[in-house]
Write a protein that holds these residues in place. Sequence first.
Motif, PDB file in Angstrom:
ATOM      1  N   THR A  13      16.364  19.768  -3.494  1.00  0.00           N
ATOM      2  CA  THR A  13      17.219  19.162  -3.986  1.00  0.00           C
ATOM      3  C   THR A  13      17.555  17.678  -3.622  1.00  0.00           C
ATOM      4  O   THR A  13      17.855  17.651  -2.039  1.00  0.00           O
ATOM      5  CB  THR A  13      19.268  18.983  -4.433  1.00  0.00           C
ATOM      6  OG1 THR A  13      18.735  21.001  -4.777  1.00  0.00           O
ATOM      7  CG2 THR A  13      19.431  18.657  -5.560  1.00  0.00           C
ATOM      8  N   TYR A  14      16.823  16.158  -4.871  1.00  0.00           N
ATOM      9  CA  TYR A  14      16.551  15.307  -4.159  1.00  0.00           C
ATOM     10  C   TYR A  14      18.135  14.410  -4.403  1.00  0.00           C
ATOM     11  O   TYR A  14      17.831  14.222  -5.196  1.00  0.00           O
ATOM     12  CB  TYR A  14      15.401  14.470  -3.972  1.00  0.00           C
ATOM     13  CG  TYR A  14      14.499  15.493  -3.654  1.00  0.00           C
ATOM     14  CD1 TYR A  14      14.078  15.450  -2.093  1.00  0.00           C
ATOM     15  CD2 TYR A  14      14.088  15.820  -4.556  1.00  0.00           C
ATOM     16  CE1 TYR A  14      12.863  16.142  -1.127  1.00  0.00           C
ATOM     17  CE2 TYR A  14      12.433  17.070  -3.549  1.00  0.00           C
ATOM     18  CZ  TYR A  14      12.104  17.308  -1.905  1.00  0.00           C
ATOM     19  OH  TYR A  14      11.239  17.210  -1.134  1.00  0.00           O
ATOM     20  N   TYR A  24       3.054  17.029  -2.010  1.00  0.00           N
ATOM     21  CA  TYR A  24       2.291  17.277  -2.760  1.00  0.00           C
ATOM     22  C   TYR A  24       3.374  17.494  -4.442  1.00  0.00           C
ATOM     23  O   TYR A  24       3.286  16.308  -4.823  1.00  0.00           O
ATOM     24  CB  TYR A  24       0.709  17.719  -3.819  1.00  0.00           C
ATOM     25  CG  TYR A  24       0.135  16.774  -4.600  1.00  0.00           C
ATOM     26  CD1 TYR A  24       0.217  15.654  -5.212  1.00  0.00           C
ATOM     27  CD2 TYR A  24       0.081  17.791  -5.924  1.00  0.00           C
ATOM     28  CE1 TYR A  24      -0.924  15.646  -5.872  1.00  0.00           C
ATOM     29  CE2 TYR A  24       0.356  17.454  -7.517  1.00  0.00           C
ATOM     30  CZ  TYR A  24       0.077  16.464  -7.524  1.00  0.00           C
ATOM     31  OH  TYR A  24      -0.832  15.994  -8.526  1.00  0.00           O
ATOM     32  N   LEU A  25       3.766  18.302  -4.756  1.00  0.00           N
ATOM     33  CA  LEU A  25       4.543  18.929  -5.334  1.00  0.00           C
ATOM     34  C   LEU A  25       6.268  18.166  -5.371  1.00  0.00           C
ATOM     35  O   LEU A  25       6.363  18.156  -5.926  1.00  0.00           O
ATOM     36  CB  LEU A  25       4.387  20.592  -5.539  1.00  0.00           C
ATOM     37  CG  LEU A  25       3.292  20.990  -5.763  1.00  0.00           C
ATOM     38  CD1 LEU A  25       4.012  22.493  -6.225  1.00  0.00           C
ATOM     39  CD2 LEU A  25       3.246  20.904  -6.843  1.00  0.00           C
ATOM     40  N   GLU A  26       6.762  18.004  -3.435  1.00  0.00           N
ATOM     41  CA  GLU A  26       8.117  17.685  -3.361  1.00  0.00           C
ATOM     42  C   GLU A  26       8.173  15.917  -3.215  1.00  0.00           C
ATOM     43  O   GLU A  26       8.706  16.089  -4.854  1.00  0.00           O
ATOM     44  CB  GLU A  26       8.227  17.790  -1.904  1.00  0.00           C
ATOM     45  CG  GLU A  26       7.666  18.919  -1.225  1.00  0.00           C
ATOM     46  CD  GLU A  26       6.944  20.214  -1.196  1.00  0.00           C
ATOM     47  OE1 GLU A  26       5.790  19.638  -1.639  1.00  0.00           O
ATOM     48  OE2 GLU A  26       7.229  21.393  -0.765  1.00  0.00           O
ATOM     49  N   ALA A  31       9.765  11.790  -7.185  1.00  0.00           N
ATOM     50  CA  ALA A  31       9.819  10.796  -7.839  1.00  0.00           C
ATOM     51  C   ALA A  31      10.470  10.666  -9.157  1.00  0.00           C
ATOM     52  O   ALA A  31      10.732   9.695 -10.065  1.00  0.00           O
ATOM     53  CB  ALA A  31       8.137  10.545  -8.370  1.00  0.00           C
ATOM     54  N   ARG A  32      10.566  11.954  -9.933  1.00  0.00           N
ATOM     55  CA  ARG A  32      11.452  12.090 -11.379  1.00  0.00           C
ATOM     56  C   ARG A  32      12.713  11.613 -10.952  1.00  0.00           C
ATOM     57  O   ARG A  32      13.373  11.371 -11.613  1.00  0.00           O
ATOM     58  CB  ARG A  32      11.306  13.978 -11.265  1.00  0.00           C
ATOM     59  CG  ARG A  32      11.426  14.179 -13.001  1.00  0.00           C
ATOM     60  CD  ARG A  32      11.649  15.468 -13.236  1.00  0.00           C
ATOM     61  NE  ARG A  32      12.177  16.562 -12.006  1.00  0.00           N
ATOM     62  CZ  ARG A  32      12.979  16.507 -12.332  1.00  0.00           C
ATOM     63  NH1 ARG A  32      14.013  16.217 -13.346  1.00  0.00           N
ATOM     64  NH2 ARG A  32      14.086  17.870 -11.489  1.00  0.00           N
ATOM     65  N   VAL A  33      13.413  12.350  -9.946  1.00  0.00           N
ATOM     66  CA  VAL A  33      14.104  11.695  -9.649  1.00  0.00           C
ATOM     67  C   VAL A  33      14.683  10.391  -9.201  1.00  0.00           C
ATOM     68  O   VAL A  33      15.700   9.991  -9.923  1.00  0.00           O
ATOM     69  CB  VAL A  33      15.204  12.501  -7.932  1.00  0.00           C
ATOM     70  CG1 VAL A  33      16.219  12.237  -7.638  1.00  0.00           C
ATOM     71  CG2 VAL A  33      15.015  14.583  -8.747  1.00  0.00           C
TER      72      VAL A  33
END
Length: 80
Positions: A13-14, A24-26, A31-33
């Motif tokens: 959780t970010y 890559y997925l992380e 970035a979305r957060v």
Amino acid sequence: MNRDFAHIHIMPTYRGGDPAPTGYLEWHEWARVQLRAGLRQQRCGKCNLYKFPQELTSETFNRKLICNNCFMSGGADADR
């Protein structure tokens, strides 16, 4: 022979302002957060890639901040 399988990828959780992860997925989840937290990207003065504030240093090149990757590779002093 048809085999069905699923791949489960568990991501941490970010929160806004956290440092960027390496995967890559992380990175995309991170970035979305960051965007939802109100942080915006700006271009690195050396490589012209968009970076979040956590990925930039306080060093400048052509009056723009440079990213950590350019700074570590000597980008600040390369073309001066």
